[in-house]
Motif scaffolding. Sequence first.
Motif, PDB file in Angstrom:
ATOM      1  N   VAL A   1       0.865  -1.171   0.000  1.00 51.95           N
ATOM      2  CA  VAL A   1       0.000   0.000   0.000  1.00 51.95           C
ATOM      3  C   VAL A   1       0.904   1.223   0.000  1.00 51.95           C
ATOM      4  CG1 VAL A   1      -1.706   1.328   1.320  1.00 51.95           C
ATOM      5  CG2 VAL A   1      -1.859  -1.156   1.243  1.00 51.95           C
ATOM      6  N   MET A   2       0.573   2.187  -0.864  1.00 49.09           N
ATOM      7  CA  MET A   2       1.319   3.449  -0.909  1.00 49.09           C
ATOM      8  C   MET A   2       0.285   4.557  -1.013  1.00 49.09           C
ATOM      9  SD  MET A   2       4.182   4.564  -3.649  1.00 49.09           S
ATOM     10  CE  MET A   2       5.469   5.705  -3.214  1.00 49.09           C
ATOM     11  N   GLU A   3       0.223   5.387   0.019  1.00 51.38           N
ATOM     12  CA  GLU A   3      -0.775   6.456   0.072  1.00 51.38           C
ATOM     13  C   GLU A   3      -0.090   7.812   0.181  1.00 51.38           C
ATOM     14  OE1 GLU A   3      -4.113   3.836   2.492  1.00 51.38           O
ATOM     15  OE2 GLU A   3      -2.875   5.254   3.604  1.00 51.38           O
TER      16      GLU A   3
ATOM     17  N   THR B   1      -0.515  -7.964  -4.775  1.00 48.80           N
ATOM     18  CA  THR B   1      -1.541  -6.945  -4.960  1.00 48.80           C
ATOM     19  C   THR B   1      -0.932  -5.620  -4.513  1.00 48.80           C
ATOM     20  OG1 THR B   1      -3.344  -8.507  -4.574  1.00 48.80           O
ATOM     21  CG2 THR B   1      -3.843  -6.163  -4.267  1.00 48.80           C
ATOM     22  N   LEU B   2      -1.032  -4.615  -5.375  1.00 49.18           N
ATOM     23  CA  LEU B   2      -0.448  -3.305  -5.109  1.00 49.18           C
ATOM     24  C   LEU B   2      -1.559  -2.269  -5.119  1.00 49.18           C
ATOM     25  CD1 LEU B   2       2.442  -3.684  -7.715  1.00 49.18           C
ATOM     26  CD2 LEU B   2       2.452  -4.389  -5.321  1.00 49.18           C
TER      27      LEU B   2
ATOM     28  N   LYS C   1      -3.465  -6.839 -13.681  1.00 48.72           N
ATOM     29  CA  LYS C   1      -4.825  -6.341 -13.884  1.00 48.72           C
ATOM     30  C   LYS C   1      -4.993  -5.061 -13.063  1.00 48.72           C
ATOM     31  CE  LYS C   1      -9.659  -7.394 -13.523  1.00 48.72           C
ATOM     32  NZ  LYS C   1     -10.668  -8.089 -12.776  1.00 48.72           N
ATOM     33  N   ALA C   2      -5.247  -3.950 -13.751  1.00 49.22           N
ATOM     34  CA  ALA C   2      -5.355  -2.641 -13.083  1.00 49.22           C
ATOM     35  C   ALA C   2      -6.809  -2.210 -12.969  1.00 49.22           C
ATOM     36  CB  ALA C   2      -4.555  -1.598 -13.847  1.00 49.22           C
ATOM     37  N   GLU C   3      -7.159  -1.707 -11.788  1.00 51.76           N
ATOM     38  CA  GLU C   3      -8.494  -1.151 -11.542  1.00 51.76           C
ATOM     39  C   GLU C   3      -8.318   0.219 -10.920  1.00 51.76           C
ATOM     40  OE1 GLU C   3     -10.630  -3.837  -9.008  1.00 51.76           O
ATOM     41  OE2 GLU C   3     -10.170  -5.568 -10.267  1.00 51.76           O
ATOM     42  N   VAL C   4      -9.084   1.195 -11.414  1.00 52.53           N
ATOM     43  CA  VAL C   4      -9.007   2.567 -10.903  1.00 52.53           C
ATOM     44  C   VAL C   4     -10.349   2.934 -10.282  1.00 52.53           C
ATOM     45  CG1 VAL C   4      -8.636   4.992 -11.506  1.00 52.53           C
ATOM     46  CG2 VAL C   4      -7.305   3.213 -12.641  1.00 52.53           C
ATOM     47  N   ALA C   5     -10.303   3.575  -9.120  1.00 55.97           N
ATOM     48  CA  ALA C   5     -11.517   4.026  -8.442  1.00 55.97           C
ATOM     49  C   ALA C   5     -11.231   5.354  -7.752  1.00 55.97           C
ATOM     50  CB  ALA C   5     -11.956   2.986  -7.410  1.00 55.97           C
TER      51      ALA C   5
ATOM     52  N   THR D   1      -5.426  -0.146  -8.113  1.00 53.14           N
ATOM     53  CA  THR D   1      -5.110  -1.471  -7.585  1.00 53.14           C
ATOM     54  C   THR D   1      -4.602  -2.310  -8.752  1.00 53.14           C
ATOM     55  OG1 THR D   1      -6.902  -1.307  -5.959  1.00 53.14           O
ATOM     56  CG2 THR D   1      -6.030  -3.510  -6.407  1.00 53.14           C
ATOM     57  N   ILE D   2      -3.417  -2.874  -8.573  1.00 53.27           N
ATOM     58  CA  ILE D   2      -2.852  -3.770  -9.569  1.00 53.27           C
ATOM     59  C   ILE D   2      -2.718  -5.149  -8.939  1.00 53.27           C
ATOM     60  CG2 ILE D   2      -0.832  -4.351 -10.975  1.00 53.27           C
ATOM     61  CD1 ILE D   2      -0.274  -1.387 -11.255  1.00 53.27           C
TER      62      ILE D   2
END
Length: 132
Positions: free
Chosen positions: A63-65, A86-87, A110-114, A127-128
């Motif tokens: 996790v990088m915030e 999972t990144l 697999k990349a998901e953007v929210a 999220t990758i």
Amino acid sequence: MQTQAKMIALLDIGGEGRYATAINLNPSGEKTLGPDKGTAIPNWIGGRAEDIPLPDRSVQAIVMERTPLRKEAIDEIARVATEDATLVFRHTVDQPSDPHARIVERISGKAEVARVTLDGQPVQQLTIRRTA
């Protein structure tokens, strides 16, 4: 005889203890934000995203915030993440360009953007999910 490196379940880059089970990578061993400012960061390891002091392929989730996304940091994340990691990246969206474009170019999966809210602030979450 070769010894196997210990796998890390969750690495929080720049973390100060938000996730109870995470190893928190931070240059400072003390919290810098919130009411607990000045107290010790739990599960702390000293370092920066650009030079993560962990072996190759030793982290299952990262996790990088709101931590700066320099090229060197992206390369280090790719190096320490397992092939099926999972990144999760969360960064502000008040920039004129996509804050995560360089990550998607460098790290396959697999990349998901929210759009989510983090501490009351809207952020983009990438999220990758890598596949072995």
